[in-house]
Design a protein around this motif. Structure first.
Motif, PDB file in Angstrom:
ATOM      1  N   ASN A  57       0.805  -1.211   0.000  1.00  0.00           N
ATOM      2  CA  ASN A  57       0.000   0.000   0.000  1.00  0.00           C
ATOM      3  C   ASN A  57       0.836   1.258   0.000  1.00  0.00           C
ATOM      4  O   ASN A  57       0.506   2.222  -0.681  1.00  0.00           O
ATOM      5  CB  ASN A  57      -0.920   0.010   1.217  1.00  0.00           C
ATOM      6  N   THR A  58       1.882   1.239   0.785  1.00  0.00           N
ATOM      7  CA  THR A  58       2.729   2.419   0.826  1.00  0.00           C
ATOM      8  C   THR A  58       3.270   2.676  -0.572  1.00  0.00           C
ATOM      9  O   THR A  58       3.307   3.810  -1.046  1.00  0.00           O
ATOM     10  CB  THR A  58       3.908   2.220   1.798  1.00  0.00           C
ATOM     11  N   ASP A 118      -8.655  -5.929  11.249  1.00  0.00           N
ATOM     12  CA  ASP A 118      -9.255  -6.320   9.988  1.00  0.00           C
ATOM     13  C   ASP A 118      -8.946  -7.791   9.739  1.00  0.00           C
ATOM     14  O   ASP A 118      -8.291  -8.436  10.557  1.00  0.00           O
ATOM     15  CB  ASP A 118      -8.711  -5.430   8.864  1.00  0.00           C
ATOM     16  N   VAL A 119      -9.419  -8.307   8.604  1.00  0.00           N
ATOM     17  CA  VAL A 119      -9.040  -9.675   8.250  1.00  0.00           C
ATOM     18  C   VAL A 119      -8.342  -9.641   6.905  1.00  0.00           C
ATOM     19  O   VAL A 119      -8.589  -8.746   6.092  1.00  0.00           O
ATOM     20  CB  VAL A 119     -10.260 -10.636   8.168  1.00  0.00           C
ATOM     21  N   GLU A 128      -3.874  -3.959   9.626  1.00  0.00           N
ATOM     22  CA  GLU A 128      -3.602  -3.263   8.373  1.00  0.00           C
ATOM     23  C   GLU A 128      -3.267  -1.812   8.709  1.00  0.00           C
ATOM     24  O   GLU A 128      -3.506  -1.371   9.840  1.00  0.00           O
ATOM     25  CB  GLU A 128      -4.851  -3.312   7.477  1.00  0.00           C
ATOM     26  N   PRO A 129      -2.778  -1.058   7.737  1.00  0.00           N
ATOM     27  CA  PRO A 129      -2.512   0.360   8.024  1.00  0.00           C
ATOM     28  C   PRO A 129      -3.786   1.094   8.443  1.00  0.00           C
ATOM     29  O   PRO A 129      -3.730   2.134   9.092  1.00  0.00           O
ATOM     30  CB  PRO A 129      -1.991   0.902   6.691  1.00  0.00           C
ATOM     31  N   TRP A 130      -4.957   0.577   8.029  1.00  0.00           N
ATOM     32  CA  TRP A 130      -6.224   1.233   8.359  1.00  0.00           C
ATOM     33  C   TRP A 130      -6.910   0.614   9.578  1.00  0.00           C
ATOM     34  O   TRP A 130      -8.042   0.969   9.892  1.00  0.00           O
ATOM     35  CB  TRP A 130      -7.160   1.230   7.146  1.00  0.00           C
ATOM     36  N   SER A 131      -6.237  -0.330  10.262  1.00  0.00           N
ATOM     37  CA  SER A 131      -6.816  -0.899  11.487  1.00  0.00           C
ATOM     38  C   SER A 131      -6.487   0.014  12.669  1.00  0.00           C
ATOM     39  O   SER A 131      -5.462   0.692  12.666  1.00  0.00           O
ATOM     40  CB  SER A 131      -6.233  -2.276  11.775  1.00  0.00           C
TER      41      SER A 131
END
Lengths: 600, 323
Positions: A57-58, A118-119, A128-131
């Motif tokens: 993602n980065t 997240d899963v 995840e980066p968004w968790s």
């Protein structure tokens, strides 16, 4: 009018029958079984990518920043600020995560909220980066204490920090019966929740309960907004209904809801994550009629539909820019037998013999149903665990291939003799029963007709009966008063534990074992599966259950199924690592934060 | 006239009251309540009870009705069960949207049907009359949703001339030009349905009047044909048409559910279907009530219109409208 009600009630079934069950969706076997569909390739790559997706993602974000400076846009680079328009068939109820109980509300809630954990694509708990969590939970040696550490950068979209208080508030509210939260049963094993410091929370369980890890795969509500609302009034609060009062923590925020027409989400200006969303705006348009929705896809009014009817697939396939994702979802259909005598006109359940149940399984042409009714969007199931998941018993579960002759001989062995009218009878009772399903669900209507024909061929008389959904749940399903039903389970929780629908501890009204099935050996195995947190030990238990339950057959497991997801790939794009994952609940939005759209 | 109006108004209120009792009873007699629809099957029976209690669903039906009526008198239509939204917030926009669609279709079909019917009455079995019969057969025989799909396929998908569905393009809410474009297809579908019957009624009614003695007298006096038709015949011929229109009001208001569905029009018909599935009692009651009010008022207006078009009808002390 009533016909129209039924048409709609069939749609609501998918949303409403979603009872928390289990089953983990490994993508590898699932999607590869659907050859001829667009997005089924490169499963193994994806699987390995998703474990270190933070690096992926980065990298993606870096790409996009460079693209903005270049004169000629690279077609493979994400476009920032595009609009995604999605078609859906029913309006939301409330996006308050505590009260989510339907897929439409769940879709929106998924996009506007960050989750504690997240899963990944294989349904393993993941950071995840968004968790919200900073690392995976630490489980104590006795398996009863889970310590969760939060990132200290997370913010609500009103700028307030998100911390341990929000975790405590959310979990304690859901656990409180006065709140009336639909997910309460998943939390009844919690003994206490303690705030260690602002960013550390400790969950103590009453007993070892392995499925608990997925209770941490959950959104939070803001304590600073809701803590003064009396808990009994919470379900009536404007939070989740009024966009201006719905403070959330995800990449997008709830910005407009025009009832019955559309929901608009816009980028959250206070989003805290290192990975930012590419899509600037997401619009959910509600279509009352699925045919109109398909036409809107073809015309380009919408770019994605999470589910279209299989009957519309030809029209969609004829259009070049649309691609169809056919992998079956986390749900399976079954025929359930009732073991309680009083549910039959002559007060005897004909399903008590194991050989009789096996005969019915042999008599049903399940592959024919998958090919002709599901048009290939399904996969045979032999146990209550999704094919390809870590709990899937594979060949250890008995596969009942279509074999009417074998069915006839098993029925004869079990003492059934053909009467004058050709229908089997035993001890003066004709083998005739009513098979209930919800009226208006065309898939079940067709499958019920096939079952009727298949069983007639071996001397069993079936009367299919369609009943209005709300009436059916109220009068038959919940109290366990039916001869046999055709229904499905949605496995919205990725854990394979299914004690509450198969164990004799869970007869109605307290549980969902509406067929009054009792098998002490299997009862004990379900409990055993909850008592260890070691996944490979658990897998052994579920393989054993799969073997025993497919022999004893409280259900005939029919197939895992799904509705085709359609995407206009001329305007909506994602990297392969971020493609939708049909085997997960809400998997059609998997990694939506990394998607981009050319539409403005 | 005043006395008549007062009496009719009183009757109307009574009728509405009876309708509300009847529908309330019927809705509650249907098996499966709101809790079965929106509470999770996994919810424990105790938690379900708490929710039912919070919503007042555990009270006797009669008590629930009195509470509902009490709120109604103060203008409060209540709240939805599942997300506690004021019913008015959901209902009024859909009533308005349905009125726009149906009003346009109704007006358009009357503007075509009445002149066409009149013309056909003067030249029976001519080309125009045959065409109108043919159109009527099609209008009666063709399912409206199917015709709607055909129009969508041709005008919106094959040629990008008209929008496929909805009331406005996203972001153009309130734009009259955009609304007009969105109205064309659904209004065409509905008009074909109305046209079939209204042209027939207009023609039949005119033919009956044209056979009357006073028309012959008028013609014998040497009046121009136009004056005979419009001055002497039309006013009398309109009376049965007004009756039909009054009777058609419920169809106008509620009968567009299928057309609304196909064209994704955010109207009352769609709302009613959705809310019936969800067993949202307060919304269902309010829709029934709105439709009833429109029908009752519509009939009242029709009666008053009789008096205007037909001087023989006297409203008042001698037993109400002549029918």
């Amino acid at each position: 009018m009533s016909k129209r009600f039924r048409v709609l009630s069939c749609l609501s079934v998918i949303a409403l029958v979603g009872v928390i069950l289990s089953g983990c969706g490994g993508s590898d076997n699932n999607s590869s079984s659907n050859n001829g569909t667009s997005n089924s390739s490169a499963n193994s790559n994806t699987t390995s990518n998703s474990s270190n997706s933070s690096t992926t993602n980065t990298a993606t974000t870096d790409d996009s920043t460079t693209t903005n400076d270049t004169a000629t846009p690279d077609p493979n680079a994400p476009v920032e600020g595009g609009t995604l328009t999605v078609g859906t068939f029913s309006d939301i109820v409330s996006v308050n995560p505590i009260y989510i109980n339907d897929t439409s509300s769940g879709d929106i809630e998924n996009l506007i909220n960050a989750r504690l954990y997240d899963v990944d694509r294989n349904a393993n708990l993941a950071v995840e980066p968004w968790s919200i969590a900073a690392e995976l939970p630490q489980i104590s040696a006795d398996g009863k204490t889970y310590t969760v550490k939060l990132k200290n950068t997370v913010k609500w979209n009103d700028g307030q920090p998100l911390n341990a208080d929000d975790v405590l508030f959310t979990y304690n509210t859901v656990r409180n019966p006065d709140a009336g939260a639909p997910g309460i049963s998943a939390f009844d094993k919690i003994d206490s929740i303690t705030k260690i410091d602002d960013y550390t929370v400790e969950f103590k369980l009453k007993q070892v309960y392995a499925p608990f890890q997925y209770s941490l795969y959950s959104s939070l509500v803001p304590a600073h907004v809701l803590k003064d609302v009396p808990v009994k009034e919470l379900s009536k609060n404007a939070y989740g209904v009024d966009p201006t009062k719905t403070v959330t923590s995800g990449p997008w925020k709830f910005s407009e809801w025009k009832q019955g027409q559309y929901i608009t989400l816009e980028t959250n200006p206070n989003y805290w994550g290192d990975v930012k969303p590419h899509l600037g705006k997401i619009i959910y348009k509600i279509y009352a009629d699925q045919n109109t929705e398909v036409q809107a896809l073809i015309k380009g009014d919408i770019q994605m539909s999470e589910a279209i009817p299989v009957t519309s697939m030809d029209a969609v396939k004829a259009n070049d820019k649309l691609s169809t994702i056919l992998a079956p979802g986390p749900q399976y259909e079954y025929v359930q037998f009732n073991f309680k005598d009083e549910n039959f006109p002559d007060k005897v359940s004909p399903f008590k013999g194991q050989k009789t149940r096996q005969a019915i399984a042999y008599a049903l042409n399940r592959q024919g149903m998958v090919d002709n009714v599901l048009k290939g969007t399904g996969k045979l199931m032999n146990s209550p665990f999704l094919p390809g998941s870590w709990a899937d018993p594979g060949d250890q579960a008995v596969n009942y291939a279509f074999d009417p002759e074998k069915a006839k001989s098993l029925l004869a062995e079990d003492g059934w003799v053909a009467g004058k009218d050709g229908i089997l009878a035993k001890d003066g009772h004709r083998f005739s029963f009513e098979l209930q399903y919800n009226a208006g669900n065309s898939r079940r209507e067709q499958v019920a007709a096939i079952i009727q024909q298949n069983l007639k061929d071996v001397g069993i008389e079936v009367t299919p009966k369609g009943i209005d959904f709300a009436t059916w749940i109220d009068q038959n399903i919940t109290p366990g008063k039916f001869p046999a039903i055709l229904l499905s389970w949605s496995l919205s929780n990725p854990d394979p534990d299914a004690e509450s629908i198969f164990s004799s501890k869970y007869f109605p009204p307290a549980g969902q074992n509406g067929g009054w099935y009792k098998n002490e050996s299997i009862d004990a195995l379900w409990t055993k599966g909850q008592l260890t947190t070691d996944q490979s030990a658990r897998a052994d238990v579920y393989h054993q259950i799969g073997k025993e339950i497919s022999t004893d057959l409280p259900y005939v497991f029919l197939y895992q199924y799904g509705l085709p997801q359609v995407v206009d790939q001329s305007t909506l794009h994602w990297a392969d690592a971020d493609k939708p994952e049909s085997s997960l609940g809400y998997g059609y939005l998997f990694h939506a934060i990394n998607w981009w759209s050319d539409k403005k | 006239m005043t006395e008549y109006l007062v009496r009719r108004l009183f009757q109307s209120v009574l009728v509405l009251f009876l309708i509300s009792i009847l529908t309330f009873a019927m809705i509650h007699a249907a098996p499966g309540g709101p809790t079965q629809v929106f509470l999770a099957p996994g919810l424990s029976p105790e938690a379900a009870k708490v929710q039912a209690h919070n919503l007042g669903l555990d009270r006797p039906v009669l008590v629930q009705y009195s509470i509902w009526l009490g709120h109604l008198v103060t203008g409060d239509l209540g709240y939805t069960f599942k997300n506690h939204i004021p019913v008015g917030d959901i209902l009024w926009p859909t009533v308005k949207n349905t009125m726009v669609l149906m009003g346009a279709a109704w007006l358009f079909s009357l503007l075509i049907a009445i002149p066409w019917g009149i013309y056909n009455s003067t030249s029976q079995y001519g080309f125009s009359d045959q065409t109108s019969s043919f159109v009527s057969y099609i209008g009666f025989a063709m399912p409206t949703f199917w015709f709607g799909i055909i129009l969508q396929e041709y005008f919106s998908l094959k040629h990008d001339w008209l929008p496929l569905s909805d009331m406005y393009t996203m972001g153009k809410e309130g734009n009259m030009g955009d609304l007009f474009m969105h109205l064309i297809l659904p209004v065409s579908v509905l008009t074909l349905g109305f046209l079939a019957s209204y042209t027939k009624y207009a023609k039949a009614s005119m033919l009956e009047v044209l056979g009357q003695d006073y028309i012959r007298t008028a013609r014998a006096k040497g009046l121009r044909e136009g004056r005979v038709i419009f001055r002497h015949a039309l006013r009398n011929a309109l009376i049965p048409i007004i009756t039909i229109l009054g009777l058609d009001l419920p169809i106008l208001v509620g009968g567009a559910a299928l057309t609304e569905r196909v064209f994704n029009w955010p109207g009352m018909g769609r709302l009613f279907v959705d809310m019936a599935v969800a067993r949202e009692y307060s919304v269902l009651m309010s829709i029934t009530l709105v439709v009833s009010v429109i029908v009752v008022v519509g009939n009242l207006v029709a009666d008053i219109l009789y008096a205007i078009v037909d001087p023989r009808v006297q409203l008042g002390s001698k037993g109400g409208a002549a029918r």
